[in-house]
Design a protein around this motif. Structure first.
Motif, PDB file in Angstrom:
ATOM      1  N   TYR A  65       0.817  -1.215   0.000  1.00 31.52           N
ATOM      2  CA  TYR A  65       0.000   0.000   0.000  1.00 31.52           C
ATOM      3  C   TYR A  65       0.851   1.266   0.000  1.00 31.52           C
ATOM      4  O   TYR A  65       0.377   2.324   0.396  1.00 31.52           O
ATOM      5  CB  TYR A  65      -0.938   0.032   1.212  1.00 31.52           C
ATOM      6  CG  TYR A  65      -1.855  -1.155   1.310  1.00 31.52           C
ATOM      7  CD1 TYR A  65      -2.646  -1.533   0.245  1.00 31.52           C
ATOM      8  CD2 TYR A  65      -1.935  -1.894   2.480  1.00 31.52           C
ATOM      9  CE1 TYR A  65      -3.488  -2.624   0.337  1.00 31.52           C
ATOM     10  CE2 TYR A  65      -2.770  -2.983   2.584  1.00 31.52           C
ATOM     11  CZ  TYR A  65      -3.534  -3.350   1.510  1.00 31.52           C
ATOM     12  OH  TYR A  65      -4.357  -4.426   1.611  1.00 31.52           O
ATOM     13  N   ARG A 231     -11.539  -1.526   6.020  1.00 29.78           N
ATOM     14  CA  ARG A 231     -11.542  -2.988   5.891  1.00 29.78           C
ATOM     15  C   ARG A 231     -11.119  -3.586   7.208  1.00 29.78           C
ATOM     16  O   ARG A 231     -10.162  -3.118   7.824  1.00 29.78           O
ATOM     17  CB  ARG A 231     -10.504  -3.429   4.862  1.00 29.78           C
ATOM     18  CG  ARG A 231     -10.758  -3.061   3.454  1.00 29.78           C
ATOM     19  CD  ARG A 231      -9.456  -2.878   2.703  1.00 29.78           C
ATOM     20  NE  ARG A 231      -8.567  -4.013   2.815  1.00 29.78           N
ATOM     21  CZ  ARG A 231      -8.392  -4.935   1.881  1.00 29.78           C
ATOM     22  NH1 ARG A 231      -9.069  -4.848   0.770  1.00 29.78           N
ATOM     23  NH2 ARG A 231      -7.553  -5.915   2.041  1.00 29.78           N
ATOM     24  N   SER A 233     -12.047  -7.061  10.262  1.00 29.58           N
ATOM     25  CA  SER A 233     -12.984  -8.034  10.803  1.00 29.58           C
ATOM     26  C   SER A 233     -13.889  -7.336  11.808  1.00 29.58           C
ATOM     27  O   SER A 233     -13.440  -6.467  12.554  1.00 29.58           O
ATOM     28  CB  SER A 233     -12.206  -9.163  11.492  1.00 29.58           C
ATOM     29  OG  SER A 233     -13.093  -9.962  12.210  1.00 29.58           O
ATOM     30  N   ILE A 235     -14.950  -8.484  14.367  1.00 33.61           N
ATOM     31  CA  ILE A 235     -14.457  -8.829  15.695  1.00 33.61           C
ATOM     32  C   ILE A 235     -13.641  -7.658  16.268  1.00 33.61           C
ATOM     33  O   ILE A 235     -13.618  -7.430  17.468  1.00 33.61           O
ATOM     34  CB  ILE A 235     -13.527 -10.075  15.582  1.00 33.61           C
ATOM     35  CG1 ILE A 235     -14.324 -11.283  15.148  1.00 33.61           C
ATOM     36  CG2 ILE A 235     -12.744 -10.361  16.841  1.00 33.61           C
ATOM     37  CD1 ILE A 235     -15.256 -11.805  16.192  1.00 33.61           C
ATOM     38  N   ASP A 236     -12.962  -6.936  15.371  1.00 37.20           N
ATOM     39  CA  ASP A 236     -12.070  -5.846  15.800  1.00 37.20           C
ATOM     40  C   ASP A 236     -12.748  -4.479  15.766  1.00 37.20           C
ATOM     41  O   ASP A 236     -12.074  -3.455  15.827  1.00 37.20           O
ATOM     42  CB  ASP A 236     -10.838  -5.793  14.874  1.00 37.20           C
ATOM     43  CG  ASP A 236      -9.949  -6.990  15.068  1.00 37.20           C
ATOM     44  OD1 ASP A 236      -9.985  -7.552  16.169  1.00 37.20           O
ATOM     45  OD2 ASP A 236      -9.235  -7.360  14.131  1.00 37.20           O
ATOM     46  N   ARG A 239     -11.843  -1.933  18.579  1.00 39.32           N
ATOM     47  CA  ARG A 239     -10.439  -1.531  18.550  1.00 39.32           C
ATOM     48  C   ARG A 239     -10.189  -0.571  17.381  1.00 39.32           C
ATOM     49  O   ARG A 239      -9.546   0.463  17.540  1.00 39.32           O
ATOM     50  CB  ARG A 239      -9.554  -2.779  18.395  1.00 39.32           C
ATOM     51  CG  ARG A 239      -8.072  -2.494  18.434  1.00 39.32           C
ATOM     52  CD  ARG A 239      -7.297  -3.728  18.011  1.00 39.32           C
ATOM     53  NE  ARG A 239      -7.520  -4.078  16.613  1.00 39.32           N
ATOM     54  CZ  ARG A 239      -6.895  -3.520  15.585  1.00 39.32           C
ATOM     55  NH1 ARG A 239      -5.990  -2.593  15.792  1.00 39.32           N
ATOM     56  NH2 ARG A 239      -7.157  -3.894  14.346  1.00 39.32           N
TER      57      ARG A 239
ATOM     58  N   ASP B  33      -3.078  -6.666   4.814  1.00 48.42           N
ATOM     59  CA  ASP B  33      -3.814  -6.734   6.079  1.00 48.42           C
ATOM     60  C   ASP B  33      -4.640  -8.020   6.180  1.00 48.42           C
ATOM     61  O   ASP B  33      -4.667  -8.671   7.230  1.00 48.42           O
ATOM     62  CB  ASP B  33      -4.707  -5.505   6.256  1.00 48.42           C
ATOM     63  CG  ASP B  33      -5.580  -5.225   5.039  1.00 48.42           C
ATOM     64  OD1 ASP B  33      -5.301  -5.799   3.976  1.00 48.42           O
ATOM     65  OD2 ASP B  33      -6.540  -4.447   5.153  1.00 48.42           O
ATOM     66  N   THR B  34      -5.297  -8.399   5.068  1.00 42.06           N
ATOM     67  CA  THR B  34      -6.130  -9.610   5.130  1.00 42.06           C
ATOM     68  C   THR B  34      -5.242 -10.852   5.202  1.00 42.06           C
ATOM     69  O   THR B  34      -5.557 -11.802   5.913  1.00 42.06           O
ATOM     70  CB  THR B  34      -7.068  -9.721   3.911  1.00 42.06           C
ATOM     71  OG1 THR B  34      -6.279  -9.893   2.739  1.00 42.06           O
ATOM     72  CG2 THR B  34      -7.958  -8.521   3.759  1.00 42.06           C
ATOM     73  N   ARG B 217      -5.524  -8.157  18.949  1.00 43.88           N
ATOM     74  CA  ARG B 217      -4.915  -8.380  17.641  1.00 43.88           C
ATOM     75  C   ARG B 217      -3.892  -9.505  17.661  1.00 43.88           C
ATOM     76  O   ARG B 217      -3.470  -9.984  16.626  1.00 43.88           O
ATOM     77  CB  ARG B 217      -4.225  -7.096  17.145  1.00 43.88           C
ATOM     78  CG  ARG B 217      -5.159  -6.008  16.730  1.00 43.88           C
ATOM     79  CD  ARG B 217      -6.121  -6.412  15.643  1.00 43.88           C
ATOM     80  NE  ARG B 217      -5.460  -6.710  14.382  1.00 43.88           N
ATOM     81  CZ  ARG B 217      -6.021  -7.365  13.397  1.00 43.88           C
ATOM     82  NH1 ARG B 217      -7.242  -7.841  13.524  1.00 43.88           N
ATOM     83  NH2 ARG B 217      -5.377  -7.578  12.275  1.00 43.88           N
ATOM     84  N   HIS B 334     -13.308 -15.831  15.045  1.00 45.02           N
ATOM     85  CA  HIS B 334     -12.883 -15.068  16.226  1.00 45.02           C
ATOM     86  C   HIS B 334     -11.380 -14.807  16.244  1.00 45.02           C
ATOM     87  O   HIS B 334     -10.918 -13.950  16.998  1.00 45.02           O
ATOM     88  CB  HIS B 334     -13.333 -15.775  17.507  1.00 45.02           C
ATOM     89  CG  HIS B 334     -14.801 -15.624  17.727  1.00 45.02           C
ATOM     90  ND1 HIS B 334     -15.352 -14.472  18.227  1.00 45.02           N
ATOM     91  CD2 HIS B 334     -15.838 -16.448  17.449  1.00 45.02           C
ATOM     92  CE1 HIS B 334     -16.669 -14.606  18.259  1.00 45.02           C
ATOM     93  NE2 HIS B 334     -16.985 -15.789  17.798  1.00 45.02           N
ATOM     94  N   GLY B 336     -10.021 -13.578  13.755  1.00 43.38           N
ATOM     95  CA  GLY B 336      -9.898 -12.406  12.886  1.00 43.38           C
ATOM     96  C   GLY B 336      -9.754 -12.726  11.405  1.00 43.38           C
ATOM     97  O   GLY B 336      -9.353 -11.857  10.624  1.00 43.38           O
ATOM     98  N   ALA B 337     -10.064 -13.965  10.994  1.00 44.51           N
ATOM     99  CA  ALA B 337      -9.948 -14.333   9.567  1.00 44.51           C
ATOM    100  C   ALA B 337     -10.842 -13.419   8.728  1.00 44.51           C
ATOM    101  O   ALA B 337     -11.945 -13.079   9.139  1.00 44.51           O
ATOM    102  CB  ALA B 337     -10.374 -15.773   9.374  1.00 44.51           C
TER     103      ALA B 337
END
Lengths: 268, 588
Positions: A65, A231, A233, A235-236, A239, B33-34, B217, B334, B336-337
């Protein structure tokens, strides 16, 4: 009270037109200055910014990036500068960043390759063959750049309000034509169009503040409200939201931040 | 429901390619990132699947390495060709049990003949699933409502917790197929708890929880397992009966060929069908359960195809039938996938673990795995939606509780069947009882000409039907008409606001015609207003409009009332003082 962006190929005399136009109007004429400003503001080597807005992104850039980062800094500096109004910008990328601002006059200057080669040979003291090769490569690189990053072809005339072909007119004629069209009310800055520009600039400043941590973040702003899409998850979510708020809190003009997590993008 | 295309845009070659290779749909989303998120999730998943693969293979009556082969090939293909971004396929308890119960009577479990049959069964189950996907039968899974999924997920989470308690407590339990028997056995053996195993499990769980809250994280589950292993080393695991993983075989899945003979296919096809069905229900339910959290739209048909292909390919690489795994999919999400690459990484890591560090797996304590799985199971319970469902109403709560209880008491697939049947029953009950409300003019709110009210005009009853008029709903609407007659004998004129009627079938149309005739016989009439174009077309095509009267159909309520009121000659109307309608004021 107007802004003009001039997009041009190398050695197509666009710079000359921009300078003459700015002189006639009593406006500021800017080009490389934006790179210097962005370099100072965000503490980045100038050469990296130049490459970022000129060279097409490589496969590696897609993952690192790097390109997005430097372009975000350049865009923020560019939009901040043109908010001052009364200026002529000539150079790379300008017209792409202001596509949705109606009062900015977007001009494309084109010239025959032979004429450009002649101009380059005259200025750079190189052979015609060398000059031709450089120009063809340069044009292709710029098209690839805009196609890769914005899916826009810089040669597509739909992105400009006017295209001037310098084979059929001289610099004076081109300036005169631009001056004439610039008198039209649609190219005058209005409070509403200025508000649009301010919103766009605020979104660019916010994006620049976020880009190191969130290089793929997209920002939309309106009257101090900032909508950030990132972008990540779900879940985050907390944060990421906290981090965005922290990063954006010092950006001038931001009243409230809304964070939208984009967990996936699936094409049909 | 079919949506009309806004534009006739030609389908591009890329769109066709994306249909054939569904991983191209999310390919452009991949970035550093992914990849980073997927690598962490994949590594965590690879470690979790190690003991599970071994255990499930043993349940299926196969040598332990077959579970690991299944955990490598099946999730990889299913992830690339399926629809869910987070579903992790591979060996599962339910499928393992079904395979064992189907084939253990035909061949000796673990024998070469048994393995040959299992591989052929896997191939056939895959073919069934693939065919269901091509036949677009995924729509059937739409009848599994969200409430069913939430109840099923919560029940499955409790089942997972129950199955792990023996590892957490370090006790040995006799084999049981019942949730309650498991608990009875746990309580009976409670005095035999191994405190060292409990310390390892609790320590691992505590670490995982701390990482979840303070360092979300970080690959918390993985680090927690390593810390659990260190605790076990510190406690000198072997001398305190802390169970450790067994040493794994270090080679990749060998090539295998299913038995394509007619005899084998004839014998195994009926046994493969339930395996295929349970696999699909399991995979789809889990995919949808996680999609509810990740806000993804699942393409059921694509998921069927993905599951089918994974089993077909798996049968050529010594795998047995797999499906979606609740534990590993939950863990994957969970951790973070972000894309199915996590499943690919998990398969690659598992292969690397087997090839490079297989001996090290001997140091992994099973109570530590149990501790981590407890946290994963807890996270599967969707408390937010459970609260929402309970607040919504009794019907949904009943479905939730029944599915939850059925998951605990019966087989997983039975719980889903039960939940689906209940959802269907309640849906049919709801559509068979369209709401019918009384309306009167509403002068108070500008723009809203009619409003719901209990009082009404003594001569003209205005009602709104909110639902389709089809064979199942006709009886309910007729009952409402008869109730009007009983309560208000002079109210012979009825205006139906039909804007809420989406569909009318022959029974519904005939009911309207009969009601119109009956009303006329009572010195009244029946009118319709705001009829949707498709309903009007149906009445016209069937000739029902002529019987009701084309002049009895109105576009707006003002137009309808203006036309109907002058025709009403009703004794009650003459006595009426209320002047509900503006038009009443001009009556003599």
């Amino acid at each position: 009270m107007s802004i003009v962006t001039i997009s041009r190929g190398s050695y197509s005399r666009g710079k000359e037109i921009a300078e003459k136009l700015a002189e006639t109007l009593g406006y500021e004429c800017i080009s490389r200055e934006i790179i210097l400003e962005a370099s100072e503001q965000f503490n980045i080597p100038e050469i990296k910014l130049v490459r970022a807005i000129h060279d097409a992104p490589s496969i590696l850039d897609r993952f690192s990036y790097g390109k997005e980062r430097y372009i975000a800094f350049f865009r923020a500096a560019f939009l901040k500068r043109i908010q001052k109004d009364n200026l002529v910008y000539h150079g790379l990328a300008g017209q792409i960043f202001v596509q949705n601002i109606p009062h900015i006059l977007k001009i494309r200057i084109i010239a025959n390759l032979d004429a450009r080669v002649k101009e380059e040979v005259k200025r750079e003291k190189i052979s015609a063959e060398q000059a031709r090769q450089i120009l063809v490569k340069d044009d292709a690189e710029r098209r690839k750049w805009s196609m890769a990053l914005y899916s826009l072809d810089t040669w597509d005339q739909r992105f400009y309000d006017m295209t001037l072909h310098l084979d059929t007119m001289g610099v004076e004629d081109a300036v005169s034509t631009i001056l004439h069209i610039l008198q039209r009310p649609c190219f005058q800055t209005t409070p509403k169009s200025l508000e649009l520009l301010n919103d766009l600039s605020l979104s660019a400043q916010t994006e620049a503040a976020l880009v190191n941590e969130f290089p793929k973040a997209t920002v939309d702003a309106g009257k101090g409200l900032v909508y950030v899409s990132i972008r990540g998850s779900l879940i985050d979510e907390k944060r990421i939201t906290d981090k965005v708020n922290r990063l954006v809190e010092n950006v001038a003009g931001v009243k409230k931040v809304n964070v939208n997590i984009v967990p996936h993008s699936i094409k049909d | 429901m079919k949506f009309k295309k806004l534009q006739n845009t030609p389908i591009s070659a890329m769109t066709y390619l994306r249909r054939i290779f569904p991983f191209l749909r999310w390919w452009n989303f991949i970035g550093w990132d992914t990849v980073r998120a997927d690598l962490i999730a994949g590594l965590t998943g690879a470690i979790i699947v190690l003991p599970q693969g071994v255990a499930f293979a043993m349940i299926a009556g196969l040598p332990p390495e077959y579970g690991l082969y299944t955990a490598m090939v099946v999730p990889l293909v299913a992830a690339l060709f399926g629809s869910s971004l987070h579903l992790i396929s591979g060996p599962t308890t339910a499928i393992s049990i079904v395979i064992f119960s189907s084939l253990s009577s035909v061949a000796v479990p673990g024998s070469a003949e048994y393995i040959r049959l299992v591989i052929t069964l896997t191939f056939l189950a895959g073919v069934f699933q693939f065919a269901f996907g091509l036949a677009r039968m995924g729509i059937l899974v739409n009848f599994v409502s969200h409430t069913v999924i939430v109840g099923f997920t919560a029940g499955a989470a409790i089942l997972i917790v129950t199955s792990q308690l023996k590892h957490v407590f370090g006790i040995r339990l006799p084999g049981s197929e019942s949730f309650f028997n498991d608990w009875v056995n746990i309580i009976r053996e409670i005095s035999g708890i191994n405190p060292y195993a409990l310390i390892v499990a609790a320590g691992t769980l505590a670490c995982a929880v701390l990482f979840k809250f303070f360092r979300p994280r970080w690959p918390g589950l993985l680090i927690a397992m390593i810390i659990g292993s260190l605790i076990a080393v510190f406690l000198v695991a072997k001398s305190h009966n802390i169970r450790l993983m067994e040493s794994m075989p270090s080679h990749l899945p060998p090539f295998s060929i299913p038995d394509f003979s007619l005899d084998a296919i004839r014998m195994l096809a009926p046994k493969a069908f339930p395996v295929a069905l349970i696999g699909l229900i399991e995979a789809l339910s889990i995919a949808r359960s996680i999609a509810a959290k990740s806000r993804q739209l699942i393409d059921s048909n694509q998921e069927f195809i993905g599951q089918g292909l994974s089993n077909i390919c798996g049968s050529f690489f010594s795998c047995y039938a797999g499906s979606g795994s609740f534990t590993r999919s939950g863990l994957n999400y969970h951790s973070g996938a972000m894309t199915p690459l996590s499943a690919v990484f998990s398969a690659v890591f598992l292969a690397l673990i087997l090839l490079l560090v297989a001996p090290l797996t001997e140091y992994l304590p099973i109570p530590a795995m149990g501790g981590v799985i407890l946290l994963v199971a807890f996270n599967l319970i969707d408390f937010h939606h459970i609260r929402g469902i309970i607040k919504t109403g009794k019907q949904e709560t009943f479905i939730l509780l029944t599915t939850f209880a059925a998951t605990l008491i019966f087989d997983l697939e039975f719980a889903i069947y039960g939940g689906v049947l209940m959802s269907l029953f309640l849906y049919l009950s709801r559509t068979a009882h369209p709401e019918v409300v009384s309306l009167i003019p509403n002068p108070d709110v500008p723009g809203q000409y009619l409003a719901e009210a209990d009082s009404s005009c003594p001569a003209l009853k205005i009602i709104r039907v909110d639902g389709s008029l089809f064979f199942g709903a006709v009886n309910h609407v007729v009952e409402f008409f008869q109730a009007i007659d009983k309560q208000l004998p002079y109210k012979c004129h009825i205006l139906i606001m039909a804007c809420g009627i989406n569909f009318i079938d022959i029974t519904g149309a005939e009911m309207l015609v009969n009601e119109a005739r009956r009303r006329r016989g009572l010195r009244g009439d029946l009118y319709l207003c705001g009829l949707k174009q498709n309903a009007r077309d149906f009445l016209e095509r069937g000739g029902y409009l002529d019987s009701i009267g084309a002049d009895h159909i109105f576009v707006s309520e003002t137009e309808a009332i203006k036309a109907i009121l002058p025709t009403i000659d009703n004794p009650e109307c003459r006595k009426c003082q209320s002047s509900l309608f503006k038009e009443c004021e001009n009556r003599e």
